[in-house]
Design a protein around this motif. Sequence first.
Motif, PDB file in Angstrom:
ATOM      1  N   UNK A  20     111.369 -33.479  31.651  1.00  0.00           N
ATOM      2  CA  UNK A  20     110.454 -34.744  31.661  1.00  0.00           C
ATOM      3  C   UNK A  20     109.239 -34.664  32.716  1.00  0.00           C
ATOM      4  N   UNK A  21     109.422 -33.826  33.715  1.00  0.00           N
ATOM      5  CA  UNK A  21     108.328 -33.863  34.821  1.00  0.00           C
ATOM      6  C   UNK A  21     107.473 -33.054  34.841  1.00  0.00           C
ATOM      7  N   UNK A  32     102.684 -35.738  42.513  1.00  0.00           N
ATOM      8  CA  UNK A  32     103.238 -36.629  41.239  1.00  0.00           C
ATOM      9  C   UNK A  32     104.339 -36.003  40.735  1.00  0.00           C
ATOM     10  N   UNK A  36     108.099 -37.936  40.315  1.00  0.00           N
ATOM     11  CA  UNK A  36     108.909 -37.919  39.042  1.00  0.00           C
ATOM     12  C   UNK A  36     110.165 -37.339  39.251  1.00  0.00           C
ATOM     13  N   UNK A  39     112.424 -39.784  41.201  1.00  0.00           N
ATOM     14  CA  UNK A  39     112.730 -40.775  40.324  1.00  0.00           C
ATOM     15  C   UNK A  39     113.738 -40.512  39.257  1.00  0.00           C
ATOM     16  N   UNK A  43     117.200 -42.449  38.579  1.00  0.00           N
ATOM     17  CA  UNK A  43     117.386 -43.012  37.195  1.00  0.00           C
ATOM     18  C   UNK A  43     118.746 -42.286  36.647  1.00  0.00           C
ATOM     19  N   UNK A  47     121.691 -44.607  35.735  1.00  0.00           N
ATOM     20  CA  UNK A  47     122.426 -44.577  34.353  1.00  0.00           C
ATOM     21  C   UNK A  47     123.739 -44.218  34.643  1.00  0.00           C
ATOM     22  N   UNK A  50     125.999 -47.346  35.871  1.00  0.00           N
ATOM     23  CA  UNK A  50     125.963 -48.350  34.856  1.00  0.00           C
ATOM     24  C   UNK A  50     126.756 -48.150  33.735  1.00  0.00           C
TER      25      UNK A  50
ATOM     26  N   UNK E  13     120.176 -41.489  28.639  1.00  0.00           N
ATOM     27  CA  UNK E  13     118.948 -41.456  29.383  1.00  0.00           C
ATOM     28  C   UNK E  13     117.713 -40.977  28.669  1.00  0.00           C
ATOM     29  N   UNK E  17     114.950 -43.857  29.192  1.00  0.00           N
ATOM     30  CA  UNK E  17     114.420 -43.839  30.337  1.00  0.00           C
ATOM     31  C   UNK E  17     113.214 -42.791  30.368  1.00  0.00           C
ATOM     32  N   UNK E  18     111.722 -43.066  30.586  1.00  0.00           N
ATOM     33  CA  UNK E  18     110.789 -42.568  30.435  1.00  0.00           C
ATOM     34  C   UNK E  18     110.380 -41.959  29.097  1.00  0.00           C
ATOM     35  N   UNK E  19     109.453 -40.921  29.126  1.00  0.00           N
ATOM     36  CA  UNK E  19     109.057 -40.385  27.818  1.00  0.00           C
ATOM     37  C   UNK E  19     109.435 -38.929  27.832  1.00  0.00           C
ATOM     38  N   UNK E  23     105.830 -37.779  32.383  1.00  0.00           N
ATOM     39  CA  UNK E  23     106.191 -38.374  33.754  1.00  0.00           C
ATOM     40  C   UNK E  23     106.634 -39.826  33.286  1.00  0.00           C
ATOM     41  N   UNK E  24     107.672 -40.304  34.339  1.00  0.00           N
ATOM     42  CA  UNK E  24     108.382 -41.525  34.196  1.00  0.00           C
ATOM     43  C   UNK E  24     107.084 -42.678  34.409  1.00  0.00           C
ATOM     44  N   UNK E  28     109.024 -47.681  35.722  1.00  0.00           N
ATOM     45  CA  UNK E  28     110.434 -47.113  35.987  1.00  0.00           C
ATOM     46  C   UNK E  28     110.156 -46.360  37.415  1.00  0.00           C
ATOM     47  N   UNK E  29     109.319 -46.872  38.027  1.00  0.00           N
ATOM     48  CA  UNK E  29     109.108 -46.089  39.387  1.00  0.00           C
ATOM     49  C   UNK E  29     109.236 -47.337  40.585  1.00  0.00           C
ATOM     50  N   UNK E  31     112.236 -48.043  41.690  1.00  0.00           N
ATOM     51  CA  UNK E  31     112.950 -47.517  42.801  1.00  0.00           C
ATOM     52  C   UNK E  31     112.485 -46.575  43.666  1.00  0.00           C
ATOM     53  N   UNK E  51     119.065 -51.560  38.404  1.00  0.00           N
ATOM     54  CA  UNK E  51     117.509 -51.295  38.206  1.00  0.00           C
ATOM     55  C   UNK E  51     117.301 -50.418  36.945  1.00  0.00           C
ATOM     56  N   UNK E  52     118.039 -49.907  36.115  1.00  0.00           N
ATOM     57  CA  UNK E  52     117.929 -49.555  35.145  1.00  0.00           C
ATOM     58  C   UNK E  52     117.737 -50.278  33.903  1.00  0.00           C
ATOM     59  N   UNK E  53     116.773 -49.856  32.791  1.00  0.00           N
ATOM     60  CA  UNK E  53     116.951 -50.612  31.454  1.00  0.00           C
ATOM     61  C   UNK E  53     118.158 -51.003  30.846  1.00  0.00           C
ATOM     62  N   UNK E  54     118.901 -52.223  31.427  1.00  0.00           N
ATOM     63  CA  UNK E  54     120.188 -52.479  30.989  1.00  0.00           C
ATOM     64  C   UNK E  54     120.466 -52.524  29.659  1.00  0.00           C
TER      65      UNK E  54
END
Lengths: 71, 71, 71, 80, 80, 80
Positions: A20-21, A32, A36, A39, A43, A47, A50, E13, E17-19, E23-24, E28-29, E31, E51-54
């Motif tokens: 991802x980063x 940057x 990333x 974060x 996340x 996840x 959750x 995930x 989350x993100x692409x 980068x996110x 999504x930043x 947090x 805080x995540x996209x529930x």
Amino acid sequence: TQKQRFQQLVHQMTELCWEKCMDKPGPKLDSRAETCFVNCVERFIDTSQFILNRLEQTQKSKSAFSESLSD
Amino acid sequence: TQKQRFQQLVHQMTELCWEKCMDKPGPKLDSRAETCFVNCVERFIDTSQFILNRLEQTQKSKSAFSESLSD
Amino acid sequence: TQKQRFQQLVHQMTELCWEKCMDKPGPKLDSRAETCFVNCVERFIDTSQFILNRLEQTQKSKSAFSESLSD
Amino acid sequence: AQELLQRMTDKCFRKCIGKPGGALDNSEQVRTGGRSGDPRVCSLGLPLRLCVPQKCIAMCMDRYMDSWNTVSRAYNSRLQ
Amino acid sequence: AQELLQRMTDKCFRKCIGKPGGALDNSEQVRTGGRSGDPRVCSLGLPLRLCVPQKCIAMCMDRYMDSWNTVSRAYNSRLQ
Amino acid sequence: AQELLQRMTDKCFRKCIGKPGGALDNSEQVRTGGRSGDPRVCSLGLPLRLCVPQKCIAMCMDRYMDSWNTVSRAYNSRLQ
């Protein structure tokens, strides 16, 4: 052991967040990319938690799926 | 065992080089693809050796990373 | 055990067919996606069986490859 | 350590050598003769293990270690 | 169960989350502060794990379970 | 052998069946009735295991074996 599980999860998150980063590795880890990665870890743990919480709440107890959960 | 490690590495390299060298499998392995596979193996081993050598030289001994290396 | 092998294969097929059949998860599994999953499983098993049968028939017995098959 | 080494080699090979899905390009076909047991020639006259794109791999290794350390610290601080 | 959980977390995930490869993004930043041990702030004032996209993750979980069940049934009926 | 078989099945399924990321196309939906336990119909009247794109899978298998052998030889000659 606890330490092995910690390292295993660090390996997994490093691999996932690297995708991802990190586009092209440069001469240093710029701020940057570092943001990333941080974060990404946060996340990922969000996840996981959750998902765990929701699974405990729903307990869809009749499916083949949940049978596999109770192994 | 030695033979198992050899085969394991052949599996890994076949998988990696298959992605790089084999677009659409044809009626035979043409010479271009064969050259690509041989180069791919040579470069993979070169890369592994370069990484091993450099890791031994640098020995960044204070990081969490190198702790994991010393397991 | 038998049950573990069943579940392991279900995990593998779910992962592979998820990539093929699930673009964006929606509010429910629509019939198009469900058909895709069922077809995907059927084709995967067909493919496995075809490969197994053909391997048994050909038995290319002189190659390094088939040595590894006979481990 | 073994697992880290495997993952790093895989990632840096993918980043630095050839193009995904395509053949290795010309600049990476300098190594030849490997299969016949002949002494191998590297177009730049360097020792064998230096025939790879050293700068790219070295940077990739360092960034992978940085990433591992960053992830490890972020996870650690989250656990507390 | 452990393996199913790992696969589901990985898949959802990636989907939510993100692409991939980038980068996110900004949304999504929200947090921050996680590394210093400070109490973390979520821009919507929700508890940490929310805080995540529930909605995306919940749908993804349900669809992954549906898929697992569909595959399991299809394989079962084929075995008979 | 088991691992080789798994990897080959995975690779050749990906190469020969359907499109990555999309649904299986029409020509691959000829198999139906599998879930209900009914006898399955293949539109071409072939035995069950022949309903897959045989030519593609057979070529893919042969090329995978060629690749395995080529990699094995190249690695062997490098070790000496």
